[in-house]
Design an enzyme around this catalytic site. Sequence first.
Site, short mmCIF file in Angstrom:
data_model
loop_
_atom_site.label_atom_id
_atom_site.label_comp_id
_atom_site.label_asym_id
_atom_site.label_seq_id
_atom_site.Cartn_x
_atom_site.Cartn_y
_atom_site.Cartn_z
N ARG A 127 -8.52 29.58 11.35
CA ARG A 127 -7.71 30.78 11.21
C ARG A 127 -8.25 31.84 12.16
NH1 ARG A 127 -8.73 28.75 6.11
NH2 ARG A 127 -6.88 28.13 4.92
N LYS A 135 -10.95 31.13 3.57
CA LYS A 135 -9.97 31.54 2.57
C LYS A 135 -10.27 30.96 1.20
CE LYS A 135 -4.95 31.80 1.89
NZ LYS A 135 -3.63 31.43 2.47
N HIS A 182 -1.27 32.72 13.56
CA HIS A 182 -1.35 31.47 12.79
C HIS A 182 -0.73 30.30 13.54
CE1 HIS A 182 -3.06 30.51 8.97
NE2 HIS A 182 -2.05 29.74 8.61
N ARG A 193 -3.29 27.71 14.67
CA ARG A 193 -3.68 26.72 13.65
C ARG A 193 -2.60 25.65 13.51
NH1 ARG A 193 -7.21 26.28 9.17
NH2 ARG A 193 -6.25 25.78 7.15
N HIS A 201 -7.95 22.41 3.68
CA HIS A 201 -6.97 22.53 2.61
C HIS A 201 -7.53 21.94 1.32
CE1 HIS A 201 -3.44 22.68 5.67
NE2 HIS A 201 -3.95 23.88 5.45
N TYR A 236 2.51 18.61 7.97
CA TYR A 236 2.42 18.18 9.37
C TYR A 236 2.62 16.67 9.53
CZ TYR A 236 0.11 22.73 9.62
OH TYR A 236 -0.19 24.08 9.52
#
Length: 353
Positions: free
Chosen positions: A198, A221, A275, A278, A301, A310
């Site tokens: 990020r 995050k 973003h 990323r 994640h 994706y």
Amino acid sequence: MSIKKVENGWQVDIRPQGKHGKRVRKTLPSLAKAKRFESYVIGQMAIGEPYESKKRDKRRLKDLIQLWFSYHGVSLKDGKRRFSQLNALADLMGNPLAVSITPVDATRLRQQRLESGVTPNTVNHDQAHLRAVFNKLIRLGEWDGTNPFAQVQPLRIDEKELSYLTHEDIDALFKVLRESTNRDVLLITHLCLVTGARWSEAQYLRAEMLRNGRVTFTGTKNGRNRTIPLPDELYQTLLSHGPRIGRLFPTAAYKPFSAAIIEAGIRLPPGQRTHVLRHTFASHFMMNGGDVLTLQKILGHQTIAMTMRYAHLSPDHLADAIRFAPKIGVDKKWTDSEFQEGKIQIADTKKGT
């Protein structure tokens, strides 16, 4: 008589501890409920737990929000921002008594936000944050009522296609960035593109996090550190770029990056300005044959569902649809006469039946 008929129902009037004990009075809508209540009070007294009538909770929504912040929100990375947003939502609702809030009130707030132009995604986040306030206080024993926001289902939102930069876009962007006097923005962009970081993770990277040809992102995050290998050329450049200790990129880089995107002629959906780097890493990773489980670890994640956005970019994604689909004889070249004969045969078959 301990139970008597009154104008608005049936009143229980007893002294379970005797004539000198505390008096308990309560009006209920039916005689059956009054008798059950009387039995309950007498039963509580018999086991040594005298009945205590509950006092009306006069706390307002902002009082609960403040309590949530003191117990939990203060420990969150975005706690102050969320605290401010929650108070703004409470103001929109008129800061009602918390005990008086109903699911209908929660729905009205949602509709009010939508009519003001707020996106459905933001509205869902509003509802989730308010729901979390009540849930946290219930778990802590600070709220014994229901959660009015738990009964409101989130709005269904169509999944949006995530934009990514093509090779031509990347070349155009780096052509602009190399001409910039801000070298930080060039290196931050490069770092995001080769690690999927990020923007904030790269912008606030400390020099100590560069070790053995790898970079470690902290303060992420989800709170989990990630260590990712770097191309040797970039690794050496980063080592020589800044101090050995402290922030590697001390200057502001977002505005120069935003200007470079515009100058390079790259058009992006709202909210994907930085973003997109990323998304670009993840998209090219899958298009080049990477597997989704490895990508999940690189991106950090918590659930595979986030990474699966994706998966459709993989060259082998759903290739089995071709392998296992029913085979149709498209290779056979029917002549007009064969086709007519086939039609006649079908007609004869139908006639025979």
